[in-house]
Design an enzyme around this catalytic site. Sequence first.
Site, PDB file in Angstrom:
ATOM      1  N   ILE A 215       0.828  -1.202   0.000  1.00 28.53           N
ATOM      2  CA  ILE A 215       0.000   0.000   0.000  1.00 28.53           C
ATOM      3  C   ILE A 215       0.865   1.255   0.000  1.00 28.53           C
ATOM      4  O   ILE A 215       0.568   2.227  -0.694  1.00 28.53           O
ATOM      5  CB  ILE A 215      -0.977   0.001   1.191  1.00 28.53           C
ATOM      6  CG1 ILE A 215      -1.820  -1.274   1.203  1.00 28.53           C
ATOM      7  CG2 ILE A 215      -1.894   1.224   1.127  1.00 28.53           C
ATOM      8  CD1 ILE A 215      -2.746  -1.396   2.397  1.00 28.53           C
TER       9      ILE A 215
ATOM     10  N   THR B 242      -6.297  -1.016  10.268  1.00 30.04           N
ATOM     11  CA  THR B 242      -7.026  -2.075   9.576  1.00 30.04           C
ATOM     12  C   THR B 242      -8.399  -2.310  10.184  1.00 30.04           C
ATOM     13  O   THR B 242      -8.632  -2.002  11.365  1.00 30.04           O
ATOM     14  CB  THR B 242      -6.217  -3.392   9.649  1.00 30.04           C
ATOM     15  OG1 THR B 242      -6.998  -4.479   9.148  1.00 30.04           O
ATOM     16  CG2 THR B 242      -5.837  -3.715  11.089  1.00 30.04           C
TER      17      THR B 242
ATOM     18  N   SER C  47      -1.724  -6.454  17.609  1.00 26.83           N
ATOM     19  CA  SER C  47      -0.595  -5.514  17.550  1.00 26.83           C
ATOM     20  C   SER C  47      -1.010  -4.202  16.889  1.00 26.83           C
ATOM     21  O   SER C  47      -0.557  -3.127  17.289  1.00 26.83           O
ATOM     22  CB  SER C  47       0.582  -6.145  16.808  1.00 26.83           C
ATOM     23  OG  SER C  47       0.305  -6.333  15.439  1.00 26.83           O
ATOM     24  N   LYS C  48      -1.888  -4.276  15.891  1.00 26.51           N
ATOM     25  CA  LYS C  48      -2.375  -3.047  15.258  1.00 26.51           C
ATOM     26  C   LYS C  48      -3.282  -2.276  16.214  1.00 26.51           C
ATOM     27  O   LYS C  48      -3.248  -1.047  16.255  1.00 26.51           O
ATOM     28  CB  LYS C  48      -3.123  -3.375  13.964  1.00 26.51           C
ATOM     29  CG  LYS C  48      -2.234  -3.832  12.828  1.00 26.51           C
ATOM     30  CD  LYS C  48      -1.225  -2.750  12.400  1.00 26.51           C
ATOM     31  CE  LYS C  48      -1.914  -1.591  11.711  1.00 26.51           C
ATOM     32  NZ  LYS C  48      -0.906  -0.591  11.204  1.00 26.51           N
TER      33      LYS C  48
END
Length: 362
Positions: free
Chosen positions: A12, A137, A166-167
């Site tokens: 991305i 996300t 983790s995000k």
Amino acid sequence: MKILVTGGAGFIGSNFCHYCYAHEPSSQIEKIIVIDKLGYSGSIENISELMEKENFCFIQADICNQELITQLLFDEKIDAVIHFAAESHVDRSIDDPAIFVQSNVVGTFKLLESSFHYFSSLAHKDKEKFRFLHISTDEVYGSIPMDASPAKEGGLYAPSSPYSASKAASDHFVWAYYKTYGLPAMITHSSNNYGPRQHPEKMIPHMICNALEGKELPVYGLGLNIRDWIYVEDHCAGIWRVLCWGKQGEVYHIGKGSGISNIELVRKICSLLDIFFPRLTGKSYSELIRFVADRPGHDLRYALDVSKMKKELGWEAQMELEKGLEKTIFWYVEHKDWIRSVMEKGYALKRQGLYRKAKITS
């Protein structure tokens, strides 16, 4: 703007850099500086076409190198940080979660520290201009029940995998720096991306490459998991819109706003391949589909409410799924050397004295 793009050699991130030079007025982009450690998901080939531009700079480095990042921010007088850098493969996170904690949590924390130190030094007018945009996300929201409405901005987090956990942690650190220290941050959550330059391990390119090589097409479980797919260029357009017109302290969802099951998606890919690249046997690629054991913690459905982007920023995704898949198929067919290169060398790039060789100018 002088823009620092972390993870800018990844899928991305690299597409975002290409989008900026192709679609946005040159008067708005003074310089783009890409930081990427070139792990498994980053490839120098993704940005090779941009290397000759005078207002583009690449530095191979880890965002955990706080001293380097801090010096870079000061030397280049950065106006915006767009934070793509992350380990993002769910299966890999199950096998080795420690890497994801280090990159996604510790890396984000150190980047925030550097950014806040730099931001604190700016004059008032430059503080008004500075932005920190964190790319997250839809997976942080966990599995959305089939009969439930899509997740809205600010919805409850319920991550299921080490990757999404983790995000989620990195998101919380970003908000802590906004709320506690006043760092002008924004967060975007996107749905599943697809398109050029995506690692061949990911679902859509994996299916395309396997099919064309006559290999099996593995589908987890019964293939009933629902995902919303957005063409990567649409996502990049949404990110640019948030960067330029989004409000600090806000969350924005970037997605197509639709959903399709994994098995439907794979069959759609097979149908397109049957049309454009029919097999010599005359059989459909769909006969290569094989159902395999489901992975642990596999969320059934992801769904984002994307109405805020349209209502507040006038943005919505343009690419229809079938057309996007067609463009993606042809890209992979036409870039076999790229596939071979990124798979063979594992994105390894050997350089010494990277910061000095980058020729950073203040």
